[in-house]
Design a protein around this motif. Sequence first.
Motif, PDB file in Angstrom:
ATOM      1  N   SER A  18       0.867  -1.185   0.000  1.00 39.91           N
ATOM      2  CA  SER A  18       0.000   0.000   0.000  1.00 39.91           C
ATOM      3  C   SER A  18       0.903   1.234   0.000  1.00 39.91           C
ATOM      4  N   LEU A  19       0.344   2.394  -0.266  1.00 36.24           N
ATOM      5  CA  LEU A  19       1.126   3.628  -0.236  1.00 36.24           C
ATOM      6  C   LEU A  19       1.656   3.876   1.179  1.00 36.24           C
ATOM      7  N   ASP A  20       0.847   3.614   2.187  1.00 39.37           N
ATOM      8  CA  ASP A  20       1.316   3.794   3.567  1.00 39.37           C
ATOM      9  C   ASP A  20       2.509   2.893   3.864  1.00 39.37           C
ATOM     10  N   GLN A  21       2.477   1.661   3.379  1.00 36.58           N
ATOM     11  CA  GLN A  21       3.599   0.745   3.603  1.00 36.58           C
ATOM     12  C   GLN A  21       4.852   1.222   2.876  1.00 36.58           C
ATOM     13  N   ILE A  22       4.689   1.701   1.681  1.00 38.61           N
ATOM     14  CA  ILE A  22       5.825   2.134   0.866  1.00 38.61           C
ATOM     15  C   ILE A  22       6.478   3.389   1.465  1.00 38.61           C
ATOM     16  N   ARG A  23       5.696   4.191   2.157  1.00 36.39           N
ATOM     17  CA  ARG A  23       6.184   5.460   2.728  1.00 36.39           C
ATOM     18  C   ARG A  23       6.593   5.340   4.205  1.00 36.39           C
ATOM     19  N   PHE A  24       6.348   4.194   4.825  1.00 35.44           N
ATOM     20  CA  PHE A  24       6.601   4.011   6.256  1.00 35.44           C
ATOM     21  C   PHE A  24       8.083   4.128   6.586  1.00 35.44           C
ATOM     22  N   SER A  26      10.454   3.732   9.866  1.00 32.80           N
ATOM     23  CA  SER A  26      10.406   3.192  11.232  1.00 32.80           C
ATOM     24  C   SER A  26      11.056   4.104  12.262  1.00 32.80           C
ATOM     25  N   LYS A  27      12.134   4.790  11.861  1.00 32.16           N
ATOM     26  CA  LYS A  27      12.815   5.729  12.756  1.00 32.16           C
ATOM     27  C   LYS A  27      13.702   6.639  11.907  1.00 32.16           C
ATOM     28  N   MET A 159      10.356  -4.574   9.625  1.00 33.76           N
ATOM     29  CA  MET A 159       9.991  -3.401  10.429  1.00 33.76           C
ATOM     30  C   MET A 159       8.505  -3.069  10.258  1.00 33.76           C
ATOM     31  N   LEU A 160       8.010  -3.235   9.042  1.00 33.07           N
ATOM     32  CA  LEU A 160       6.577  -3.009   8.776  1.00 33.07           C
ATOM     33  C   LEU A 160       5.719  -3.991   9.573  1.00 33.07           C
ATOM     34  N   LYS A 161       6.142  -5.245   9.614  1.00 33.69           N
ATOM     35  CA  LYS A 161       5.392  -6.284  10.333  1.00 33.69           C
ATOM     36  C   LYS A 161       5.371  -6.017  11.830  1.00 33.69           C
ATOM     37  N   ASN A 162       6.472  -5.434  12.337  1.00 38.05           N
ATOM     38  CA  ASN A 162       6.595  -5.167  13.768  1.00 38.05           C
ATOM     39  C   ASN A 162       5.840  -3.917  14.201  1.00 38.05           C
ATOM     40  N   GLU A 163       5.371  -3.149  13.247  1.00 36.85           N
ATOM     41  CA  GLU A 163       4.705  -1.882  13.552  1.00 36.85           C
ATOM     42  C   GLU A 163       3.285  -2.089  13.993  1.00 36.85           C
TER      43      GLU A 163
END
Length: 163
Positions: A18-24, A26-27, A159-163
């Motif tokens: 998704s766009l949110d995933q592509i732009r995430f 983590s820090k 990192m996405l999965k851990n969010e």
Amino acid sequence: MNHVEIIEFYKKELSGYSLDQIRFISKPGVWSLGQMYDHLIEETHYYLDQVEKCASANTEIRQGKTEVGEEWFESRSFPPIKMKGPGMPSNPENIADLMYGLNQVLERMSEWDKKIGSINPLYKEIHDGFGWLNAQEWFDLAGMHFRHHIHQKAELEQMLKNE
């Protein structure tokens, strides 16, 4: 994987985000997946620009690669280390721009793949870390670079999965 297979892999993976995933992000200081894709696209265009310069050169260069360049090209890969380059890639506004960029890269690589064997291997351009590279080596560097970032891609997905 050849250049078609690796780019198609990245395209297929890109279509699953998704766009949110592509732009995430983590820090601070850690790239998003989109920034990684942007980096791959921009660097590959740069490498292909060097292929083009080699193809249009008219002076033979006898110098070769650095010791590091020789090692990395012999193994046909970058070591599994994190490298810092200048600047920060753009975080994309949409997925379509990244897909378009990957398609452009694939098209350019496919065009050069047809011509690369006819370029004098002594027509070279300098790489800051690897020394003097000919058109084939610049072309191969693009594939090495895509393969290298598969590790980073997996880390960013975790990192996405851990969010």
